[in-house]
Structure formats: C-alpha cells, structure tokens
Design a protein around this motif. Structure first.
Motif, short mmCIF file in Angstrom:
data_model
loop_
_atom_site.label_atom_id
_atom_site.label_comp_id
_atom_site.label_asym_id
_atom_site.label_seq_id
_atom_site.Cartn_x
_atom_site.Cartn_y
_atom_site.Cartn_z
N ARG A 170 110.49 30.61 21.97
CA ARG A 170 110.88 30.50 23.38
C ARG A 170 111.02 31.87 24.02
O ARG A 170 110.63 32.06 25.17
CB ARG A 170 112.18 29.71 23.50
N VAL A 171 111.59 32.81 23.27
CA VAL A 171 111.70 34.18 23.80
C VAL A 171 110.31 34.73 24.10
O VAL A 171 110.11 35.47 25.07
CB VAL A 171 112.45 35.09 22.80
N ALA A 172 109.32 34.32 23.29
CA ALA A 172 107.94 34.77 23.50
C ALA A 172 107.22 33.92 24.55
O ALA A 172 105.99 34.05 24.71
CB ALA A 172 107.19 34.74 22.17
N SER A 173 107.95 33.03 25.22
CA SER A 173 107.38 32.14 26.26
C SER A 173 106.28 31.25 25.72
O SER A 173 105.28 30.97 26.39
CB SER A 173 106.83 32.97 27.44
N VAL A 174 106.45 30.82 24.50
CA VAL A 174 105.53 29.86 23.90
C VAL A 174 106.29 28.54 23.76
O VAL A 174 107.45 28.53 23.37
CB VAL A 174 105.06 30.34 22.50
N ASN A 222 100.43 35.17 19.96
CA ASN A 222 101.80 35.48 20.38
C ASN A 222 102.82 34.71 19.53
O ASN A 222 103.86 35.25 19.14
CB ASN A 222 102.00 35.11 21.86
N ALA A 223 102.51 33.45 19.26
CA ALA A 223 103.43 32.63 18.46
C ALA A 223 103.58 33.21 17.05
O ALA A 223 104.68 33.24 16.49
CB ALA A 223 102.91 31.20 18.40
N LEU A 224 102.46 33.68 16.50
CA LEU A 224 102.54 34.28 15.15
C LEU A 224 103.46 35.50 15.14
O LEU A 224 104.28 35.67 14.25
CB LEU A 224 101.14 34.69 14.67
N LEU A 225 103.29 36.36 16.15
CA LEU A 225 104.13 37.55 16.21
C LEU A 225 105.61 37.18 16.31
O LEU A 225 106.47 37.81 15.71
CB LEU A 225 103.72 38.43 17.39
N ALA A 226 105.88 36.13 17.08
CA ALA A 226 107.27 35.68 17.22
C ALA A 226 107.81 35.15 15.89
O ALA A 226 108.89 35.53 15.45
CB ALA A 226 107.37 34.61 18.31
N LEU A 227 107.06 34.30 15.24
CA LEU A 227 107.53 33.68 14.00
C LEU A 227 107.69 34.72 12.88
O LEU A 227 108.62 34.64 12.07
CB LEU A 227 106.57 32.57 13.54
N LEU A 228 106.80 35.70 12.85
CA LEU A 228 106.89 36.72 11.81
C LEU A 228 108.05 37.69 12.04
O LEU A 228 108.39 38.48 11.16
CB LEU A 228 105.57 37.49 11.71
N SER A 229 108.68 37.60 13.21
CA SER A 229 109.85 38.45 13.45
C SER A 229 111.12 37.84 12.88
O SER A 229 112.17 38.47 12.86
CB SER A 229 110.03 38.67 14.96
#
Lengths: 72, 450
Positions: B310-314, B344-351
């Motif tokens: 959600r923070v990544a607007s996905v 974008n979702a991958l970058l968010a989840l990997l964080s």
C-alpha cells in the motif's frame, strides 16, 4: 559437587556427547536431579563444544575425538 | 470487554475440538516427543515430579488455530491482523496479579521448578521456548519480543540475541556502559501478546499497545517485584532478572530452529534470574518448534507485506507467507496491476524484514494453489526480464546459505534477495492467457447421466 555431577564430568572427559545422549544415559534419574547436576558442571566453566555441538571436557580422550570432528 | 488470558485461549481451542488432553502422568523429558505425534494442540494434565503443574503446547501449529485466535476465516488472517493492529490501546496498570500468586526470591530461585523439557535431539540443553520478554531503554522506551532461553543452571539461562532486534540494541547500549539489562520474561501469555512480540514494530512503538489493539481492550500490566518493568498480569509464569554485561561470549544452542533446521552452537549473553513468580495452578507453555513459531510469523509477515504494497501504491488482492519457508522468508502476493507495478510490488515486498523471495502475480491467480502459481511462473516469466536480485541486505543466522559461521561472535549476516514478477508482462495481450473451458459444462450436468 553431587555424585551425579561427578559422573557427568567424568563421562565428558572420556567422550564428547550431545546433550540428548547424556540425558539418555540418565533416564533413571529424576529430571530435576539431572538438571541440578548439569547446572553444577556448567558452573565449573569447564565445558567445551565441538563443531557438531557435542559437549566435552579437555584433559582426556574426549578432547582428541572432538578435535577430529573439527578436522572433518 | 474482559481481556482474554492464555488459559481462555486454551478453553477456546478445547471448545473447537483442537486440543488433545493427556491425563496420564508424563515425564517432562517426553513432552516434545509426545506432542510431535499429533496435529492437535496438547494439554498435559500431570507432569511427573511437578505436582500442580500442567503443560500446554502446539497451540498455534496450524492456520485453523490461528484463525480461531483472530476470530476470522483462514484466508482472511492477514487482513484481520492488519485491521486489529491498526488501533493502539495502551495497557493499564493493575495492583494484584495472578502471575504473582507464588513467589521465589533469593536462594529459593530455581529454574528447574519449571517443567521445561529437552525439545530436540541436537539441542544444547532444555529450553524455555514460548517467552514474552519485556525490557526498557531510557531513551526508546519499552520493548517486548520473544527470545529462547537455554537452561544453564538454577539461576541462569542462555538467551538468543544473535539476530537484529530492538532488545539486542538495548542490550548493546547497556553493554557499552558495562551494565546489565534488566528484563522480565512472561511465559504463558495470550497468543495476541505473542503475535505482538513477533511483530517488527518501529522502535518507538509499544508492543503492549499493539497487543491491546489485537485484543480490542487494554492489556492489564503488573509491576515486577525486583525490576522496574511491568508484565501482563494474567501471565502464567514470570522470570525477573538481568542480561549480564558479558556480550556474546557464552555457548548457546544448537536449538531446533523455526527454519526447521537443528542449527549450530551460537555465542550469546547470559540471563541471570533473580525472582520467579507464577500462578498457584500454573500452566507452562511449551512453544513447539518449528510449526508453532512459523504460524506465529506468517500473519505478521503477511500484514507487513500488505502495508508495504500500500505504501508503494500497489493494490493487493491476496498475500501469503508460506509455512514451507517458515512464514518468514517468502511472500507471494496477487495484485490488481497497472503498468510497471509488478516490479514496484516486488521492491515493496523485498523490503519486509528478512524476506528473501517475493513472487507477484495478477489477481486471476489463486496464490493458495501451488499449481496456479507454477502456471503463472511458467507462462508469465522471462528470466532475463522478470527477475530482480538484490545483494547485501539484512539476513538471519539460521539460514545456512548465508554462511553465518564465517562471521565473528556477535556479527550480523547479510543475504541476497530474489523477486519474480509473474504478472502478465506489459505488451502481451491478456486474451493470450484465457484458460480453456469444456464446451457446455454450464448447460449439462453429469449426474443426469449417471
């Protein structure tokens, strides 16, 4: 030291053992008594560990066996 | 609304037919071995050598029992956890507490009064595994986490502080001053407290407020007798004491880790116990590894993944932290994708924490169906375009592939991360993924022909 603690100490000078192997050898002893004896040995600060987690006490055959394990 | 205690949850599980009662006396050495032979939670009513004590274990070893805690359907656990954790409810102080009905202080302190077992074949000793550990830092405030304790002697345990955590940070600050860190260890708290302790909250957040939010009511807290800390008043058992300022110098482990691996010997500090309190009819909580720990991790990891998306607007549709990767190292999410959002979702989840594998699919994929995920990986992924790798991220010791043994005592390991974008690639028409359907299946019924 209790007699049981002496026995544990003598065993670990002779051969390195996993904690579970030590427990198996003393199943006839009440769990709390075993834990008290183990605590006594711990408090002497003489225990060492080999690379596969076995306990031993330097100064006897156990030390050489533990060193061989490291070599593997 | 009254706040539920550990034993209230046992009652809930019993009502749902999820508890195996064992009435015959059991040697404490055999508790884990017996519990490992059933899929149910287990309540041992009589422990040899420990009159008046009972032992409960494997309470959260399935998604179904986790759903019972949260009062929701099994496929809504992450969303329910996220909704409940969004509200913070401050704990409330109380004067009298069931957890202080019996007190051992001074020379009476003897950890062997607790019926903790030898849990696994390669463990370095018996463990107290289901802990809720409270500490405080003068600047950052109160923290609660869960840390295993390995029995050393009547007054001392090893305490696993190898991984990065707020309490490790607190301990390091005290160690730098040559002072011990006072802590209080509650054993036998409600699963909401355990979930809060598992949550990677920002350091300024109070996990007890999170626990209150999960309960929907304040957690009653009682002052400890010998340290300036408070613990949940309805705990079964409390150990008060201090982590000695010796650094990472005492052998600890191996322990059957939540990674489903036996682990190796680690170097850790020592916890000295100065006071033990408990209920008159205590129930010792034995957190059964690995599944109970894994299922505690899953909703926390999933909720963190939802927040990161959600923070990544996905827009997330579903998320899962599979128990095969311990509810911790892998996140699989389906999203309502706009161009570019697979990456974008991958970058968010990997964080998220130590997540090292993330897979993102479109919302037509059922991420609870491994075959559906395989299908997406096969037909929506090109290895030269849809993989992301990151090196040098924060890792966790229990993962053998990061070679933690090559580090010095007290060192922190690094890990690489992999993301797989299994969404339909930009530029490929969606109609190419139209699934086959049997002609006429909605018009004819097989049972009419049997």
């Amino acid at each position: 030291m209790s007699g049981l603690a002496d026995t544990i100490e003598a065993t670990l000078v002779r051969e390195p053992l996993q904690f579970a192997e030590l427990v198996d050898r003393h199943r006839a002893v009440a769990w709390r008594d075993f834990l008290h004896a183990w605590g006594e040995v711990r408090e002497k600060d003489i225990l060492k560990r080999d690379d596969i987690g076995r306990y031993y006490i330097p100064g006897g055959a156990a030390e050489a066996v533990a060193a061989e394990t490291r070599a593997i | 609304m009254a706040k539920k205690a550990f034993r209230d949850f046992l009652h809930d599980l019993d009502g749902a037919g999820e508890i195996q009662r064992v009435a015959k006396p059991v040697d404490p050495r055999d508790l884990s071995g017996l519990a490992a032979q059933t899929d149910k939670a287990v309540l041992f009513d009589e422990i040899e050598g420990y009159p008046g004590w009972r032992v409960a274990t494997a309470l959260l070893s399935s998604r179904r029992r986790l759903a019972i805690v949260l009062g929701c359907a099994e496929d809504r656990i992450a969303q329910e956890f996220e909704a409940r954790s969004a509200r913070a409810i401050a704990p409330e102080p109380v004067g009298n507490a069931p957890c202080q009905e019996v007190v051992m202080e001074g020379d009476d302190v003897d950890l062997t009064a607790l019926p903790f077992p030898l849990m696994h074949v390669y463990d370095g000793g018996p463990y107290i595994s289901g802990t809720f550990v409270v500490s405080r830092d003068a600047e950052y405030g109160r923290n609660a986490g869960s840390y295993r304790l390995m029995y050393r002697n009547r007054r001392e345990t090893g305490i696993d502080l190898v991984s990065p955590s707020d309490m490790r940070f607190y301990y390091q600050r005290m160690l730098d001053r040559g002072e011990p860190l006072p802590i209080a260890v509650a054993v036998g708290v409600h699963p909401f407290e355990m979930l809060a302790a598992s949550y990677k909250a920002p350091i300024a957040n109070d996990e007890l407020e999170l626990a209150g939010g999960l309960h929907g009511t304040a957690v009653p807290m009682v002052k400890c007798r010998t340290v300036d800390l408070e613990v949940p008043a309805d705990s079964e058992i409390v150990l008060e004491g201090e982590i000695l300022p010796i650094g990472w110098t005492a052998d600890e482990g191996p322990f059957g880790e939540f990674s489903q691996i036996s682990g190796d010997v680690k170097w850790n500090p020592v916890f000295r116990v100065n006071c033990i309190t408990h209920r008159r009819d205590p129930i010792f909580y034995l957190l059964q590894m690995p599944w109970e720990n894994d299922w505690l991790s899953a909703p926390v990891t999933e909720a963190a993944g939802l927040q990161a998306l959600r923070v990544a607007s996905v827009e997330p549709v579903a998320i899962r932290a599979p128990v095969g990767s311990c509810g911790y190292w892998t996140l699989i999410a389906s999203i309502r994708k706009r161009p570019g959002e697979g990456k974008n979702a991958l970058l968010a989840l990997l964080s998220v924490a130590e997540v090292k594998l993330a897979i993102v699919t479109d919302d037509d994929i059922d991420i609870n169906n491994p075959d559906d995920i395989d299908w997406a990986l096969t037909f929506r992924v090109q290895a030269d375009q849809d993989l992301i790798t990151l090196a040098g991220a924060r890792g966790k010791h229990v993962d053998p592939s990061i070679r933690a043994w090559e580090m010095g005592q007290g060192g922190l390991p690094l890990t690489a991360k992999l993301g797989i974008d299994a969404t339909i690639p930009e530029g490929i028409p969606k109609w190419l993924y139209k699934r086959i359907e049997a002609y006429g299946k909605d018009r004819v019924r097989l049972e009419d022909y049997l």
